[in-house]
Structures are given as C-alpha cells and as structure tokens.
Design an enzyme around this catalytic site. Structure first.
Site, mmCIF file in Angstrom:
data_model
loop_
_atom_site.group_PDB
_atom_site.id
_atom_site.type_symbol
_atom_site.label_atom_id
_atom_site.label_comp_id
_atom_site.label_asym_id
_atom_site.label_seq_id
_atom_site.Cartn_x
_atom_site.Cartn_y
_atom_site.Cartn_z
ATOM 1 N N TYR A 48 0.853 -1.186 0.000
ATOM 2 C CA TYR A 48 0.000 0.000 0.000
ATOM 3 C C TYR A 48 0.891 1.238 0.000
ATOM 4 O O TYR A 48 1.936 1.263 0.666
ATOM 5 C CB TYR A 48 -0.901 0.011 1.239
ATOM 6 C CG TYR A 48 -1.801 1.227 1.304
ATOM 7 C CD1 TYR A 48 -2.823 1.398 0.383
ATOM 8 C CD2 TYR A 48 -1.618 2.213 2.271
ATOM 9 C CE1 TYR A 48 -3.654 2.513 0.421
ATOM 10 C CE2 TYR A 48 -2.439 3.327 2.323
ATOM 11 C CZ TYR A 48 -3.447 3.475 1.395
ATOM 12 O OH TYR A 48 -4.256 4.586 1.433
ATOM 13 N N CYS A 126 -6.702 14.268 6.937
ATOM 14 C CA CYS A 126 -6.459 12.870 7.266
ATOM 15 C C CYS A 126 -7.779 12.238 7.679
ATOM 16 O O CYS A 126 -8.586 12.832 8.396
ATOM 17 C CB CYS A 126 -5.442 12.762 8.400
ATOM 18 S SG CYS A 126 -5.260 11.091 9.060
ATOM 19 N N ARG A 161 -13.213 5.530 -1.736
ATOM 20 C CA ARG A 161 -13.160 5.743 -0.290
ATOM 21 C C ARG A 161 -14.235 6.751 0.089
ATOM 22 O O ARG A 161 -14.400 7.775 -0.576
ATOM 23 C CB ARG A 161 -11.783 6.274 0.118
ATOM 24 C CG ARG A 161 -11.727 6.776 1.553
ATOM 25 C CD ARG A 161 -10.343 7.231 1.936
ATOM 26 N NE ARG A 161 -10.399 8.353 2.869
ATOM 27 C CZ ARG A 161 -9.330 8.955 3.388
ATOM 28 N NH1 ARG A 161 -8.122 8.533 3.061
ATOM 29 N NH2 ARG A 161 -9.468 9.973 4.205
ATOM 30 N N GLU A 191 -13.873 4.729 5.501
ATOM 31 C CA GLU A 191 -12.857 5.283 6.397
ATOM 32 C C GLU A 191 -13.391 5.539 7.800
ATOM 33 O O GLU A 191 -14.553 5.916 7.982
ATOM 34 C CB GLU A 191 -12.308 6.585 5.807
ATOM 35 C CG GLU A 191 -11.212 7.265 6.612
ATOM 36 C CD GLU A 191 -9.963 6.429 6.796
ATOM 37 O OE1 GLU A 191 -10.050 5.320 7.385
ATOM 38 O OE2 GLU A 191 -8.882 6.881 6.373
#
Length: 301
Positions: A48, A126, A161, A191
């Site tokens: 990843y 983030c 995502r 997420e």
C-alpha cells in the site's frame, strides 16, 4: 535486480484474484522503494502507498498539498521494485472529473495495480481527524465514473473511499457505498469505522470487496486479521506503520548520538551492512557485468 520482472498488467490481475480469494489480504504501507522489497520478502500479499506517507516524506501535512506528478512518480518508483501489486492513495483525484480521468491514466502508466479516490472536499484532511467535510453524492459519483471510464486496463482497480461516516453516520456510509458501487467502483474503502459492527454494516450494504484501515492513533481499534475476516473484510492496510517505526528509530538514534557523542549504543538495532546489501541485491549486479560492476561485496556484518 533492477526492477520487478512482473508486468503491471499481471500485478493487476493478481490484485483482483487476491480480493476474490475469500481471505483477508494484508497490505503494509511502503514509505520508500526498499521497504516495498522488504514487504514482499516477508510474505505479504501486496503493497500500500499512503498519501499521508508521500506527503509526510516531503515534510508536508496530509491536507492535499501533493500533486499528481509527485504521487505518480513516487508511487511508480515504489511499485516497480516489487513483484507484488501496489495500491496507491489518489486523494480526491487531484481536481475535477477530467483531472480524475488523467490521474487514472498516469497511475496506470506508473505501473500501479489500483488506486482509491475519496469523497472529501479538497483540501482534504487525514481520514482519522475530526472536522472533515464530504462532497455531495453527485460530485462523489462523478469522480468515480470519470475514473472508471478513463482506465484503459479493465483490471486496474478503482476503489472508492468514503469519509461520510464521521459526518453523517453509518447509515449514510451504507447509502454512499451503494451509490459509489453503482457509479463504477470495484471496491469500497469505508474510512474511520468505529467498531466491527460498522464494517459489518458496509459488508451488508455492498457485494464488492471492502478495505479496513488499521492506522495507529486513529478512530478504529487495531483489529486482528481474524476479527476482520469474520465481518467480511477483504483487505487491510497498515498505511503509516513502517514510516512511524522508522522515524521513531531515527529520532532515538539521533538523541543517542547527541548525548553520547557516538552511535555505538544503537548499532545493535541497525540493519547490518550485509542485510542491506542482500535487500538491494548487490551480488546480482556484480554478476551481471563484472567488467563494469567489478566491486566485491564485503564480507562484513
């Protein structure tokens, strides 16, 4: 020697096979090309490449400051050093739908096996921080449609995502996951799930592979592979683990040098010279052309 002999096309087929295997596949995060080789040697399924790691490695926060060129170049350098398939974080796709389309083709050119594109606003945050904002469903699905339409290799994995759980809850995450699959997503990355039941909720909502992000210091507990298997997760990433470990060791070593005037106390914790040469396959270069590479590999530790 040099780069992987496995073609990007074969790596993409392999990624599809791994996700269809019925078992959870572990993808540790590489922070440079050499760490990707180490991941492969230790028997993991894939690599990843975290957007946060790429940004942090440039000394930047993970807020959407990196460019497509920077991400594609560094991700390509990492992917070409391993026979394993590599999945890269493509943030929000680096712009509007046409930019997303270009992103996919640049990542294909760079040799990646797939990428994920998120539904946050740009600049993003983030995924495990508070205060995130997500785009509306129309914008989110347009990004995924653009990505799916732009790929030239049908096996290049388009993962969507969604960060909406932190904004509107798990029901909204289920609804968005379904819409993203309808738009062309091959897999879903939900997420910042709070617990296993939330992963199960996403599993119940879609019939494509789902990814679990086991990042440290985040919203999710660090679940085991067996726990994730039980709720139908297909892939788990450890995006920043190796970078955090490496930087922690670097900080401790610098402090030791500063305090003692030598690195002697930390030598026993280091990768040896012989081990480093083994990882970069020094001897193969020597054998390839002794007329040019006529050095001897030192017989030292």
């Amino acid at each position: 020697m040099l780069y992987s002999k496995v073609t990007p096309e074969h790596k993409r087929v392999k990624l599809r096979e791994l996700l269809a295997s019925g078992t959870v596949q572990q993808f540790p995060g590489a922070f440079n090309p050499l760490s990707a080789r180490l991941i492969e040697e230790k028997g993991f399924a894939g690599v990843y490449i975290s957007g946060a790691v790429l940004a942090n490695d440039l000394g930047l926060p993970d807020i959407g400051l990196t460019t497509l060129t920077e991400v594609a170049t560094r991700a390509g350098q990492i992917a070409r050093m391993t026979d394993l398939p590599s999945l890269v974080d493509a943030d929000t796709g680096f712009g509007e739908p046409m930019n997303v389309a270009r992103t996919i083709q640049e990542l294909e050119n760079a040799g990646l096996a797939g990428c994920h594109i998120e539904d946050q606003f740009n600049p993003k945050r983030c995924g495990h921080l508070d205060g995130k904002n997500v785009v509306d469903i129309d914008t989110a699905t347009k990004r995924i449609r653009a990505a799916a339409d732009a790929r030239r290799d049908p096996n290049f994995l388009i993962m969507a995502r969604t960060d909406i759980r932190a904004v509107d809850g798990i029901q909204a995450a289920q609804d968005r996951a379904r819409a993203l699959v309808d738009a062309g997503a091959d897999a879903i990355f939900p997420e910042a799930m709070r617990d296993l039941s939330e992963f199960q909720a996403i599993r119940d909502a879609v019939d494509v592979p789902i990814l679990a992000n086991m990042t440290e210091f985040g919203k999710s507990e660090l679940f085991t592979v067996d726990q994730l298997q039980e709720v139908g997760v297909n892939m788990v990433i450890y995006p920043v683990t190796l970078l955090r470990i490496a930087m922690g060791a670097a900080e401790r070593t610098l402090e030791s040098i500063r305090a003692a005037g030598t690195q002697e106390a930390e030598v026993e914790n280091m990768l040896t010279r012989a081990r480093l040469y083994e990882l970069v396959d020094y001897e193969a270069y020597n054998q390839f052309d002794t007329g040019v590479f006529n050095f001897q590999v030192p017989g030292v530790r």
